[in-house]
Design a protein around this motif. Structure first.
Motif, short mmCIF file in Angstrom:
data_model
loop_
_atom_site.label_atom_id
_atom_site.label_comp_id
_atom_site.label_asym_id
_atom_site.label_seq_id
_atom_site.Cartn_x
_atom_site.Cartn_y
_atom_site.Cartn_z
N ALA A 405 0.82 -1.21 0.00
CA ALA A 405 0.00 0.00 0.00
C ALA A 405 0.85 1.27 0.00
CB ALA A 405 -0.93 -0.01 1.21
N ARG A 406 2.01 1.23 0.69
CA ARG A 406 2.84 2.44 0.82
C ARG A 406 3.83 2.62 -0.31
NH1 ARG A 406 2.78 5.01 5.78
NH2 ARG A 406 3.97 6.56 4.60
N LEU A 407 4.47 1.51 -0.74
CA LEU A 407 5.53 1.63 -1.75
C LEU A 407 5.06 1.30 -3.16
CD1 LEU A 407 8.50 -0.06 0.19
CD2 LEU A 407 7.87 2.37 0.09
N GLY A 408 4.01 0.49 -3.27
CA GLY A 408 3.55 0.08 -4.58
C GLY A 408 3.91 -1.37 -4.87
N ARG A 409 3.45 -1.85 -6.03
CA ARG A 409 3.56 -3.26 -6.35
C ARG A 409 5.00 -3.70 -6.58
NH1 ARG A 409 0.78 -5.94 -11.65
NH2 ARG A 409 1.97 -4.28 -12.63
N MET A 410 5.69 -3.13 -7.55
CA MET A 410 7.00 -3.63 -7.94
C MET A 410 8.07 -3.43 -6.85
SD MET A 410 6.24 -5.17 -10.62
CE MET A 410 7.88 -5.85 -10.75
N PRO A 411 8.11 -2.29 -6.14
CA PRO A 411 9.09 -2.19 -5.05
C PRO A 411 8.90 -3.26 -3.98
CG PRO A 411 8.26 -0.01 -5.61
CD PRO A 411 7.42 -1.00 -6.37
N THR A 412 7.64 -3.57 -3.64
CA THR A 412 7.39 -4.60 -2.64
C THR A 412 7.79 -5.97 -3.15
OG1 THR A 412 5.51 -3.30 -1.85
CG2 THR A 412 5.64 -5.58 -1.11
N ILE A 413 7.52 -6.24 -4.41
CA ILE A 413 7.92 -7.52 -5.01
C ILE A 413 9.43 -7.66 -5.01
CG2 ILE A 413 7.94 -8.84 -7.17
CD1 ILE A 413 5.13 -7.71 -7.68
N LEU A 414 10.15 -6.58 -5.28
CA LEU A 414 11.61 -6.62 -5.26
C LEU A 414 12.12 -6.89 -3.84
CD1 LEU A 414 14.28 -6.28 -6.75
CD2 LEU A 414 14.16 -3.82 -6.28
N ILE A 415 11.52 -6.24 -2.85
CA ILE A 415 11.90 -6.51 -1.46
C ILE A 415 11.66 -7.98 -1.12
CG2 ILE A 415 11.31 -6.03 0.96
CD1 ILE A 415 10.70 -3.14 0.08
N GLY A 416 10.52 -8.50 -1.59
CA GLY A 416 10.20 -9.90 -1.35
C GLY A 416 11.14 -10.87 -2.04
N ALA A 417 11.80 -10.44 -3.10
CA ALA A 417 12.79 -11.29 -3.77
C ALA A 417 14.15 -11.24 -3.08
CB ALA A 417 12.93 -10.87 -5.24
N VAL A 418 14.49 -10.10 -2.49
CA VAL A 418 15.81 -9.92 -1.89
C VAL A 418 15.89 -10.51 -0.48
CG1 VAL A 418 17.46 -8.19 -1.06
CG2 VAL A 418 16.36 -7.88 -3.29
N LEU A 419 14.86 -10.30 0.34
CA LEU A 419 14.93 -10.71 1.74
C LEU A 419 15.14 -12.21 1.94
CD1 LEU A 419 12.28 -8.43 3.52
CD2 LEU A 419 14.78 -8.24 3.55
N PRO A 420 14.47 -13.10 1.19
CA PRO A 420 14.73 -14.53 1.38
C PRO A 420 16.17 -14.93 1.07
CG PRO A 420 12.61 -14.23 0.30
CD PRO A 420 13.29 -12.89 0.31
N ILE A 421 16.84 -14.20 0.20
CA ILE A 421 18.26 -14.48 -0.06
C ILE A 421 19.05 -14.27 1.23
CG2 ILE A 421 20.30 -13.71 -1.33
CD1 ILE A 421 18.48 -12.94 -3.62
N LEU A 422 18.77 -13.16 1.92
CA LEU A 422 19.45 -12.90 3.19
C LEU A 422 19.06 -13.95 4.23
CD1 LEU A 422 18.98 -9.00 3.30
CD2 LEU A 422 20.89 -10.33 2.36
N GLY A 423 17.80 -14.43 4.16
CA GLY A 423 17.37 -15.49 5.07
C GLY A 423 18.18 -16.76 4.88
#
Length: 560
Positions: A405-423
């Motif tokens: 809701a705050r950042l928009g679709r694609m920025p959130t999707i990018l965050i969702g792709a990066v964070l599991p790598i760090l996990g």
């Protein structure tokens, strides 16, 4: 003129209170439980049992391919939708299938309980595959039942919320409770208890409401209108796609049999890595590439008026209806998507195939990792993974919605792709003694916070790793579900979403076989870093999709 506001969707315990107020909603709660319990027991908990009795991780990886039943269930959904079951049809068009699947699940769990996986892994795998097939088929029937019985008193949105509530309860029962019970009784007894719970749900199924079967008619009238492909042309396209899917599934099943029940037990087992390297790309080509190419050809034929109807098609038959179901499930979704997106469909499919790869490829090995490698107790893992972990996943889903809701679709999707790598790097650190997790937890105060609740340093490491992983995958899951929901066509919502969501787990499921062999050979920490590197492919596709979306938006005329 005043408009009536839609009632707020219930959350938490309010869902349970509403679910128990009517027969229809209470049945939906039971069906959600019946759908979630087999998945938890077969895809996660079963591997804890196998690891405890000393089954090799490579074998566990191959056995985890039974999860492909959930990915491929749309292939036989037309059969579930149209075929009356002899002797059971009188129960109801949906209830008959649901009851049959639950009966098969009870028998399959009994078969698992009576089989020793350490000495008869082939027979054990057969019962597990039968249970997964019945579970996936039950999901198809339950989804259809939920849509069919919805009305003003029990709208589909409410039934969906109740279904998810029941599913989450089942995740705790099939995960945390099963582990707690396994610490106090044999695994065979645990699966008998779980089969008993499903037997209770089967009695509820017999009392469930249902809807009448509609009369046979021409399915999807657009296929019979002028300009649509002729039945012969659709039949050829369907045959090409069907043969490709059949070859892919048959190849996987044959290898599973050779691995789990070899013809010559004295001969060395085939290499999962060799199979995946040799056949994996061809399986992806058969299940994704061939259907995409076939969809492109059908679009070209319609655009150039080749083999199209010049008058409405009026012929109706059971065979034609079944063929139309399969065509709409296998060919039409990709045909519409490729026609709408053009070459951009390659980026979209690439992103769908790789987005969850980073964590899906090793998720089946979580219990063996916690229990057998790190030597945590079943009670500790039950709490950390299936109680605390579920709350962290729900937190991640909430954060995903907030970021969307705050950042928009694609920025959130990018965050969702990066964070599991760090996990994955966090899990690699956990496998090596958690020096970085200890330092980070102490620096930001989480170590002290968890310590206030009585957790020792070793348990705090596990909780911190699971916290980051589950929050990350929760954000990624929420973002990706929203993305898929936005990319599908309104005209093909159900079938297109079913097909695209099934592709999400294809590469990750195939990769579990080679991951299991790699865990045995190279150790957990090394493979966690490899799977983290695989997540970079998803990041690349997200960036390409972001660029495609921006280009598409800039090409649109400005709206007043």
């Amino acid at each position: 003129m005043a408009t009536t506001a839609k009632p707020a969707r219930p959350k938490g315990l309010a869902v349970l209170r509403i679910a128990l107020q009517s027969r229809k909603s209470a049945t939906m709660l039971a069906f959600g439980f019946a759908s979630g319990l087999p998945y938890a027991l077969l895809i996660g908990t079963l591997n804890a049992w196998l690891g405890e009795v000393g089954v090799k991780l490579a074998t566990i990886g191959v056995l985890s391919w039974i999860g492909l039943s959930y990915s491929f269930k749309f292939l036989w959904s037309p059969l579930v939708d149209r075929l009356p079951l002899p002797g059971l049809e009188r129960l109801g068009r949906r209830k008959s299938w649901i009851f049959l699947c639950q009966a098969v699940l009870v028998l399959a769990f009994a078969g698992l309980a009576l089989t020793d996986p350490a000495h008869a892994i082939g027979t054990f795998a057969l019962f597990a595959f039968l249970a997964a097939l019945a579970s996936a088929t039950q999901d198809v029937a339950v989804d259809a039942w939920r849509i069919d019985v919805a009305d003003e008193q029990a709208p589909v949105e409410l039934l969906s919320a109740i279904y998810q509530f029941g599913y989450r309860i089942a995740s705790i029962v099939g995960g945390a409770l099963a582990l707690v019970l396994a610490a106090r009784m044999s695994w065979a007894s645990v699966y008998l208890v779980m089969g008993g719970l499903l037997l209770l749900v089967a009695f509820i199924t017999l009392r469930a409401p249902d809807t009448p079967r509609p009369e046979s008619a021409t399915l999807h009238r657009e296929l019979a209108e002028p300009g649509a492909l002729t039945p012969a042309a659709r039949g050829i396209a369907l045959a090409v796609v069907g043969i490709s899917w059949a070859w892919a599934i048959g190849t996987i099943v044959v290898f599973m049999i050779s691995m789990l029940a070899p013809a010559d037990p004295a001969a060395p087992l085939p290499s999962v890595g060799d199979f995946t390297r040799a056949y994996g790309p061809w399986i992806i080509a058969a299940t994704v590439g061939v259907p995409l190419l076939t969809a492109a050809v059908t679009n070209w034929m319609k655009a150039h008026a080749r083999s199209v109807l010049t008058a409405p098609e009026t012929a109706v038959s059971g065979l034609r209806t079944a063929a139309n179901h399969l065509y709409v499930a296998l060919v039409s979704p990709l045909a519409e998507l490729s026609a709408r997106l053009g070459w951009g469909v390659l980026v979209v499919i690439g992103m769908i195939l790789t987005y969850t790869l980073c964590y899906n490829i090793w998720s089946s090995f979580a219990f063996p990792f916690y229990l057998d490698f790190l030597k945590y107790s079943k009670d500790e893992v039950a709490f950390a993974s299936k109680v605390f972990g579920i709350f962290m996943t729900m937190l991640g889903i909430s954060l995903g919605g907030f970021l969307f809701a705050r950042l928009g679709r694609m920025p959130t999707i990018l965050i969702g792709a990066v964070l599991p790598i760090l996990g994955n790097f966090a899990y690699a650190d956990l496998a090596e003694g958690a020096p970085h997790i200890d330092a980070l937890g102490a620096a930001i105060g989480l170590k002290t916070l968890f310590g206030l609740f009585g957790f020792d340093e070793r348990m705090i490491r596990l909780l911190l790793a699971i916290s980051f992983e589950n929050v990350s995958t929760g954000i990624a899951g929420a973002a990706f579900v929203a993305y898929l929901s936005g990319i599908v066509s309104r005209n093909y919502t159900a079938v297109q979403y079913a097909l695209l969501s099934s592709l999400t787990f294809l590469i990750g499921s195939l990769g579990r076989g080679i991951a299991g062999e790699a865990f045995d050979t190279y150790g957990y920490a090394t493979v966690f870093r490899w799977t983290a590197a695989a997540g970079l492919v998803a990041v690349l596709f997200v960036l390409l999709e972001w660029a495609r979306v921006r280009r598409e938006l800039s090409a649109r005329p400005e709206e007043p």
